[in-house]
Design a protein around this motif. Structure first.
Motif, PDB file in Angstrom:
ATOM      1  N   LEU A  51       2.803  42.023 -28.542  1.00 14.27           N
ATOM      2  CA  LEU A  51       3.298  43.355 -28.863  1.00 14.27           C
ATOM      3  C   LEU A  51       3.172  43.615 -30.365  1.00 14.27           C
ATOM      4  O   LEU A  51       2.675  44.669 -30.782  1.00 14.27           O
ATOM      5  N   LEU A  52       3.576  42.665 -31.166  1.00 15.05           N
ATOM      6  CA  LEU A  52       3.495  42.804 -32.625  1.00 15.05           C
ATOM      7  C   LEU A  52       2.052  42.968 -33.083  1.00 15.05           C
ATOM      8  O   LEU A  52       1.735  43.848 -33.889  1.00 15.05           O
ATOM      9  N   LYS A  53       1.157  42.147 -32.548  1.00 14.47           N
ATOM     10  CA  LYS A  53      -0.258  42.231 -32.931  1.00 14.47           C
ATOM     11  C   LYS A  53      -0.863  43.574 -32.539  1.00 14.47           C
ATOM     12  O   LYS A  53      -1.581  44.202 -33.325  1.00 14.47           O
ATOM     13  N   LEU A  54      -0.577  44.020 -31.327  1.00 12.39           N
ATOM     14  CA  LEU A  54      -1.102  45.317 -30.885  1.00 12.39           C
ATOM     15  C   LEU A  54      -0.610  46.447 -31.781  1.00 12.39           C
ATOM     16  O   LEU A  54      -1.372  47.335 -32.163  1.00 12.39           O
ATOM     17  N   ARG A  55       0.669  46.411 -32.123  1.00 11.65           N
ATOM     18  CA  ARG A  55       1.235  47.454 -32.973  1.00 11.65           C
ATOM     19  C   ARG A  55       0.571  47.449 -34.343  1.00 11.65           C
ATOM     20  O   ARG A  55       0.157  48.487 -34.860  1.00 11.65           O
ATOM     21  N   LYS A  56       0.419  46.266 -34.923  1.00  9.06           N
ATOM     22  CA  LYS A  56      -0.195  46.161 -36.246  1.00  9.06           C
ATOM     23  C   LYS A  56      -1.681  46.504 -36.209  1.00  9.06           C
ATOM     24  O   LYS A  56      -2.197  47.126 -37.136  1.00  9.06           O
ATOM     25  N   ASP A  57      -2.373  46.111 -35.140  1.00  8.67           N
ATOM     26  CA  ASP A  57      -3.792  46.446 -35.001  1.00  8.67           C
ATOM     27  C   ASP A  57      -4.008  47.954 -34.966  1.00  8.67           C
ATOM     28  O   ASP A  57      -5.053  48.451 -35.375  1.00  8.67           O
TER      29      ASP A  57
END
Length: 90
Positions: free
Chosen positions: A9-15
């Motif tokens: 979730l964190l990676k998707l948001r930052k991406d």
């Protein structure tokens, strides 16, 4: 089981260059205090919340929760006639 849900979730948001506040605003009816807990694996979202997050991040619920990839076709920008045409060919 939600393996690596928080980090995914964190990676998707930052991406997508989204702040937590931006995600919360786009996922209507979402409790703003929970997103950080989800990203830190301190809490697990309800199905409706996970679906809202997947929608905002433009990924399938399968991918968000388990990392399994599948093709996603958003119908949001399509007219009802275009949706009917797509459904005819599926």
């Amino acid at each position: 089981m939600l393996y690596d849900f928080g980090p995914r979730l964190l990676k998707l948001r930052k991406d997508k260059n989204l702040t937590q506040q931006m995600v919360v605003e786009r996922a209507k009816g979402f409790d703003p205090n929970l997103l950080g807990k989800y990203e830190s694996d301190l809490a697990v979202p309800r199905l409706t919340e996970a679906a809202a997050l997947a929608d905002v991040l433009n990924v399938s619920l399968d991918y968000l929760t388990s990392g399994e990839k599948c093709n996603v076709l958003s119908l949001k920008e399509l007219s009802p006639e275009q949706v009917q045409l797509l459904m005819f060919y599926l």
